[in-house]
Design an enzyme around this catalytic site. Sequence first.
Site, PDB file in Angstrom:
ATOM      1  CB  CYS A 286      -0.931  -0.005   1.208  1.00  0.00           C
ATOM      2  SG  CYS A 286      -2.103  -1.362   1.151  1.00  0.00           S
TER       3      CYS A 286
HETATM    4  N1  LIG Z   1      -2.876  -6.135   1.798  1.00  0.00           N
HETATM    5  C1  LIG Z   1      -3.352  -5.079   2.408  1.00  0.00           C
HETATM    6  O1  LIG Z   1      -3.112  -4.876   3.578  1.00  0.00           O
HETATM    7  C2  LIG Z   1      -4.260  -4.087   1.700  1.00  0.00           C
HETATM    8  C3  LIG Z   1      -4.900  -3.113   2.478  1.00  0.00           C
HETATM    9  C4  LIG Z   1      -5.740  -2.216   1.842  1.00  0.00           C
HETATM   10  C5  LIG Z   1      -5.922  -2.289   0.459  1.00  0.00           C
HETATM   11  N2  LIG Z   1      -5.280  -3.243  -0.279  1.00  0.00           N
HETATM   12  C6  LIG Z   1      -5.535  -3.291  -1.722  1.00  0.00           C
HETATM   13  O2  LIG Z   1      -6.341  -4.438  -1.995  1.00  0.00           O
HETATM   14  C7  LIG Z   1      -6.001  -4.975  -3.279  1.00  0.00           C
HETATM   15  C8  LIG Z   1      -5.647  -6.449  -3.137  1.00  0.00           C
HETATM   16  O3  LIG Z   1      -4.501  -6.548  -2.315  1.00  0.00           O
HETATM   17  P1  LIG Z   1      -4.061  -7.913  -1.653  1.00  0.00           P
HETATM   18  O4  LIG Z   1      -3.047  -7.543  -0.626  1.00  0.00           O
HETATM   19  O5  LIG Z   1      -5.233  -8.721  -1.225  1.00  0.00           O
HETATM   20  O6  LIG Z   1      -3.358  -8.638  -2.899  1.00  0.00           O
HETATM   21  P2  LIG Z   1      -2.945 -10.187  -3.002  1.00  0.00           P
HETATM   22  O7  LIG Z   1      -1.883 -10.259  -4.022  1.00  0.00           O
HETATM   23  O8  LIG Z   1      -2.710 -10.759  -1.642  1.00  0.00           O
HETATM   24  O9  LIG Z   1      -4.256 -10.885  -3.555  1.00  0.00           O
HETATM   25  C9  LIG Z   1      -4.769 -10.659  -4.821  1.00  0.00           C
HETATM   26  C10 LIG Z   1      -5.339 -11.970  -5.348  1.00  0.00           C
HETATM   27  O10 LIG Z   1      -5.936 -11.688  -6.616  1.00  0.00           O
HETATM   28  C11 LIG Z   1      -5.681 -12.791  -7.460  1.00  0.00           C
HETATM   29  N3  LIG Z   1      -5.871 -12.336  -8.845  1.00  0.00           N
HETATM   30  C12 LIG Z   1      -5.048 -11.611  -9.624  1.00  0.00           C
HETATM   31  N4  LIG Z   1      -5.610 -11.378 -10.816  1.00  0.00           N
HETATM   32  C13 LIG Z   1      -6.820 -11.980 -10.795  1.00  0.00           C
HETATM   33  C14 LIG Z   1      -7.874 -12.099 -11.720  1.00  0.00           C
HETATM   34  N5  LIG Z   1      -7.794 -11.548 -12.927  1.00  0.00           N
HETATM   35  N6  LIG Z   1      -8.965 -12.794 -11.354  1.00  0.00           N
HETATM   36  C15 LIG Z   1      -9.050 -13.382 -10.151  1.00  0.00           C
HETATM   37  N7  LIG Z   1      -8.098 -13.287  -9.214  1.00  0.00           N
HETATM   38  C16 LIG Z   1      -6.986 -12.596  -9.536  1.00  0.00           C
HETATM   39  C17 LIG Z   1      -4.271 -13.206  -7.116  1.00  0.00           C
HETATM   40  O11 LIG Z   1      -4.009 -14.537  -7.524  1.00  0.00           O
HETATM   41  C18 LIG Z   1      -4.291 -13.060  -5.591  1.00  0.00           C
HETATM   42  O12 LIG Z   1      -4.700 -14.238  -4.943  1.00  0.00           O
HETATM   43  C19 LIG Z   1      -4.874  -4.096  -3.813  1.00  0.00           C
HETATM   44  O13 LIG Z   1      -5.413  -3.097  -4.629  1.00  0.00           O
HETATM   45  C20 LIG Z   1      -4.298  -3.474  -2.559  1.00  0.00           C
HETATM   46  O14 LIG Z   1      -3.695  -2.231  -2.816  1.00  0.00           O
HETATM   47  C21 LIG Z   1      -4.447  -4.155   0.324  1.00  0.00           C
END
Ligand SMILES: NC(=O)c1ccc[n+]([C@@H]2O[C@H](COP(=O)([O-])OP(=O)(O)OC[C@H]3O[C@@H](n4cnc5c(N)ncnc54)[C@H](O)[C@@H]3O)[C@@H](O)[C@H]2O)c1
Length: 448
Positions: A286
């Site tokens: 983030c």
């Molecule tokens: N991790 C955090 O603490 C956090 C906090 C707030 C916001 N976010 C935001 O949330 C979003 C997700 O982050 P995250 O940490 O969960 O990421 P992550 O990488 O842990 O998870 C994303 C998942 O999406 C899957 N994926 C990718 N492309 C795909 C598709 N086309 N169809 C289906 N699945 C698909 C991946 O395989 C993965 O399992 C990002 O935009 C991030 O900035 C994350």
Amino acid sequence: MALAVTGTTGEWRKKIEGRTARIGVIGMGYVGLPLMLLFSEAGFRVTGFDIDEKKVTTLNEGGSYIVRIPATEIQAAQRAGFRATSDFAAITEMDAVIVCVPTPLTDFHEPDLSYVQATAEAIAPHLRTGQLIVLESTTYPGTTEEELIPILEAKNPQGLHVARDTQAEGFYVAFSPEREDPGNDTVARRDIPKVVGGAGQVAQELAASLYGTIFNRTVPVSTPATAEMTKLLENIYRCVNIALVNELKQLCERMGIDIFEVIDAAKTKPFGFQAFYPGPGLGGHCIPIDPFYLSWKAKQFDFRTRFIELAGEVNTAMPYYVIERTADALNEHEKALKKAKVLVLGMSYKRDVDDLRESPSLTIIELLRQKGAIVSYNDPYFPYVGQGRHYHLDMHCAPLENLGEYDCVLIVTDHSDYDYERIVRESKLVVDTRNATKGIVSEKIVRC
Ligand SMILES: NC(=O)c1ccc[n+]([C@@H]2O[C@H](COP(=O)([O-])OP(=O)(O)OC[C@H]3O[C@@H](n4cnc5c(N)ncnc54)[C@H](O)[C@@H]3O)[C@@H](O)[C@H]2O)c1
């Protein structure tokens, strides 16, 4: 004002209240998986979509791949009807679809919306009237209206459009940012208010009623772009304040003042000050990334986001500062960094999480290696670190034994499992970038 419970809206809301609505969560990662669990615990049958077959298989076998989520929670969700799939045809069975896919930066530091776009393309063929699609991925203001909705509208074979008012037929769209703070258990997830910006009043109502089942408070804002900007403001606020203390840490070091003592004193002020702490550099998915989504978008408006750029400059330089201070500390011990044996403690980007993304440890290890140091690492969360988007380490976790054999133990991540008294006692030299050794008095410690 609540909308009348009539037509599609009325049916939809009855499904939410009766917990018969089918919910799909796309992206079973750090955000999507816990979100799925919340809906499942609230009584909904949830389907998790992911393109990663390994994750789908693990989940369907009742397993977990995130340390803080025990497999028993996945199994409880399964008993409540949860299943994972990589087959997007099942989207058509869903009443609400929540998108939690990655939004990283490209190698040129520009927004990489390819995951959001690919997801929109995968949803579109299976869209149906009355469905609610919510984007949760962090992104620049305008993404929902300019990227998500146009793909959904252009690529669905039925020619459906987004329904922006009670008279319109079509599907509904909203943006609702994820505000979780991994590893922070002081606030229950339910108690983090959920900001919701619908594309139209109906979408707003539907999304608010959906999230109202798992969050104690929803915060409606007027547009998806407002919700997108709200999330960026929160993260930019953190990024800029961390840069400020990182800069002052370097000044304090020259002045012989302990910045951590200063912050502890300053935070006793009951108003107007919020404590942020310096460290070895930013990490996670983030804070090092999201601000640059806005910088990039700002250019379209002929605007330079100078605070973001300056904060980025200061924060990115921190791993280099750590290397400089480590070299100085070794120098005091009449040892060059070249050929010095250095043990890096903590690989994850912050304490007690199993997340390596953008971790400053990765940069620090690469810089140490470039200078000729012989580097090992220890981290209870990572038995092995191989290859990632921006690194290639191929290293195995070293045991936390024989610490006296290292010329320097470098604390990069202050996991709470570490026994810092013991680490200091058994090491020749400890460079501490997190104030993890606070309260321990020893000439072996260099705080930086
Ligand atoms: N991790 C955090 O603490 C956090 C906090 C707030 C916001 N976010 C935001 O949330 C979003 C997700 O982050 P995250 O940490 O969960 O990421 P992550 O990488 O842990 O998870 C994303 C998942 O999406 C899957 N994926 C990718 N492309 C795909 C598709 N086309 N169809 C289906 N699945 C698909 C991946 O395989 C993965 O399992 C990002 O935009 C991030 O900035 C994350």
